[in-house]
Scaffold this active site. Structure first.
Site, mmCIF file in Angstrom:
data_model
loop_
_atom_site.group_PDB
_atom_site.id
_atom_site.type_symbol
_atom_site.label_atom_id
_atom_site.label_comp_id
_atom_site.label_asym_id
_atom_site.label_seq_id
_atom_site.Cartn_x
_atom_site.Cartn_y
_atom_site.Cartn_z
ATOM 1 N N HIS A 120 1.567 5.389 -1.691
ATOM 2 C CA HIS A 120 1.204 6.566 -2.493
ATOM 3 C C HIS A 120 2.477 7.126 -3.128
ATOM 4 C CE1 HIS A 120 -2.883 6.773 -0.831
ATOM 5 N NE2 HIS A 120 -2.310 6.281 0.252
ATOM 6 N N LYS A 179 -9.307 -0.150 -5.746
ATOM 7 C CA LYS A 179 -9.340 0.543 -4.459
ATOM 8 C C LYS A 179 -10.673 1.230 -4.238
ATOM 9 C CE LYS A 179 -7.882 2.245 -0.599
ATOM 10 N NZ LYS A 179 -6.763 3.118 -0.268
ATOM 11 N N HIS A 230 -4.437 -0.518 5.848
ATOM 12 C CA HIS A 230 -3.972 0.236 7.019
ATOM 13 C C HIS A 230 -4.919 0.091 8.218
ATOM 14 C CE1 HIS A 230 -6.691 3.028 5.097
ATOM 15 N NE2 HIS A 230 -5.820 3.454 4.215
ATOM 16 N N HIS A 254 0.874 -1.204 0.000
ATOM 17 C CA HIS A 254 0.000 0.000 0.000
ATOM 18 C C HIS A 254 0.893 1.231 0.000
ATOM 19 C CE1 HIS A 254 -3.800 2.206 1.343
ATOM 20 N NE2 HIS A 254 -2.863 3.133 1.236
ATOM 21 N N ASP A 288 1.503 2.658 3.516
ATOM 22 C CA ASP A 288 0.659 3.851 3.371
ATOM 23 C C ASP A 288 1.514 5.115 3.438
ATOM 24 O OD1 ASP A 288 -1.643 5.307 2.878
ATOM 25 O OD2 ASP A 288 -2.264 5.351 4.974
ATOM 26 N N HIS A 292 -10.445 1.384 1.899
ATOM 27 C CA HIS A 292 -10.227 2.395 2.937
ATOM 28 C C HIS A 292 -11.422 2.255 3.866
ATOM 29 C CE1 HIS A 292 -8.538 6.201 4.583
ATOM 30 N NE2 HIS A 292 -9.721 6.141 5.173
#
Ligand code: NCD
Ligand code: ZN
Length: 349
Positions: free
Chosen positions: A14, A98, A173, A12, A246, A135
């Site tokens: 970004h 996602k 997460h 995971h 994350d 999420h």
């Protein structure tokens, strides 16, 4: 003291885009062989051609000689057709989809407003075994911000499992004992990623001597009881808990603001920070399973063949790191991290 483990993967991450991405990508590529790349760009990555183009931009921004494979995701919206899921499954490079509840976090305004709108793509994902990455927070303003994950599990995850029992799910997460319990009870089709910052910090970090914007992320840090549950899950022997940083960089100005963005950047020291958490729990020998085996097994990908070596040798994290034409403040800025990557063979393949 040295620890050599199979090269890990980050399930995971970004990476952002453009000059910001170019500034941070090498940190991940040095440590991890692969990463599941989040699609919450502006505009979001909602189609296979967009994911392909993003993948090409990532590959082009890698340092020469880097051995790193970006695993792409699509951003589920109210309008995602089942045909896009079929194209994703055929593509070979889109590995998951996602789900953001609309409005839950950074760049989630195009997220799903109602599960009823995504029944067709979810059915296609279930049939094609393409994992759904959640999420897992409700956006109901009546729900306390510290309870949003727990309430998501009750209100959304339980019915989702009932309606799509074969759908492969990663609760991303996880931050609460309740989420850990749910994943533990759900069986092999449901997994969870755990960040380094949620293993190392509880919510006191947000208020340590004053308000700390660089300790603010979503789902927000929780109380110590939850951190202990996450650490027990990460260092335990259940296959459904694995590494997902994350790492979510934002420019310093966007964090140090009257409405600071959610996200903590950890890519500069990701595996080292996990090693610290595992060492503090007396469980360093469990790091490899968590970081390098279980995620690949869940995604039905081969485990990596190379290794990395960690040394117990403290180093000081810079106060800031470059981030496009701005800077970011990394986790532990100006403080020490207890482990470092062995410089000579940071990654062998
Ligand atoms: C992430 C981001 O900045 O993109 N922020 C965060 O606090 N984790 C979005 C997300 O994963 O929620
Ligand atoms: Zn994220």
């Amino acid at each position: 003291m040295e620890l050599t483990i199979t090269r890990p993967d980050d399930w995971h991450l970004h990476l952002r885009d453009g000059a910001a991405m170019a500034a941070i990508l090498a940190a991940t590529a040095r440590r991890f062989a692969r990463a599941i790349v989040m699609p919450n760009l502006k505009p979001p990555v909602t189609t296979v051609p967009q994911a392909d183009a993003y993948r090409q931009r990532i590959l082009a921004a890698l340092p020469r000689g880097a051995d790193f494979e970006p695993l792409m995701t699509l951003y589920l919206t109210d309008r995602t057709p089942a045909s896009e899921i079929e194209a994703a499954a055929r593509s070979g490079f889109v590995k998951a989809v996602k789900y953001y509840p609309a409005g839950a976090t950074t760049n989630s305004e195009n997220g799903v407003t109602d599960w009823r709108h995504v029944r067709a793509p979810l059915a296609a994902m279930e049939r094609l075994r393409l994992p759904l990455l959640l999420h897992g927070e409700v956006t109901d303003p009546a729900v306390d911000v510290f309870d949003r994950e727990r309430v998501f599990v009750e209100r959304h995850l339980v019915p989702l499992r009932r309606d799509f029992p074969e759908l492969r799910i990663v609760l991303e997460h996880v931050t609460t004992a309740e989420a850990v319990d749910f994943v533990r009870a759900a069986g092999p089709g449901v997994a969870a990623t755990i960040t380094a910052h949620h293993l190392l910090w509880n919510r006191n970090a947000i208020f340590q001597g004053g308000l700390r914007p660089h300790a603010y992320c979503l789902p927000v840090l929780k109380r110590e009881r939850h951190r202990a549950a996450l650490l027990a899950a990460a260092t335990g022997d259940e296959p459904q808990f694995f590494l997902g940083t994350d790492s979510a960089p934002h420019a310093r100005a966007a964090k140090e603001s009257d409405c600071g963005c959610a996200g903590i950047y950890t890519a500069h020291a990701a595996i080292e920070l996990y090693a610290e958490a595992f060492a503090a729990a007396g469980a360093l020998e469990r790091l490899e399973a968590f970081a390098s085996h279980r995620g690949a097994d869940f995604y039905r990908l081969p485990r990596n063949r190379g290794t990395i070596t960690l040394q117990r040798q403290p180093w000081t994290v810079p106060a800031t790191l470059p981030f496009g034409d701005q800077v970011l403040v990394p986790m532990r800025a100006g403080e020490t991290v207890a482990f470092r990557l062995a410089p000579d063979h940071a990654a062998t393949t």
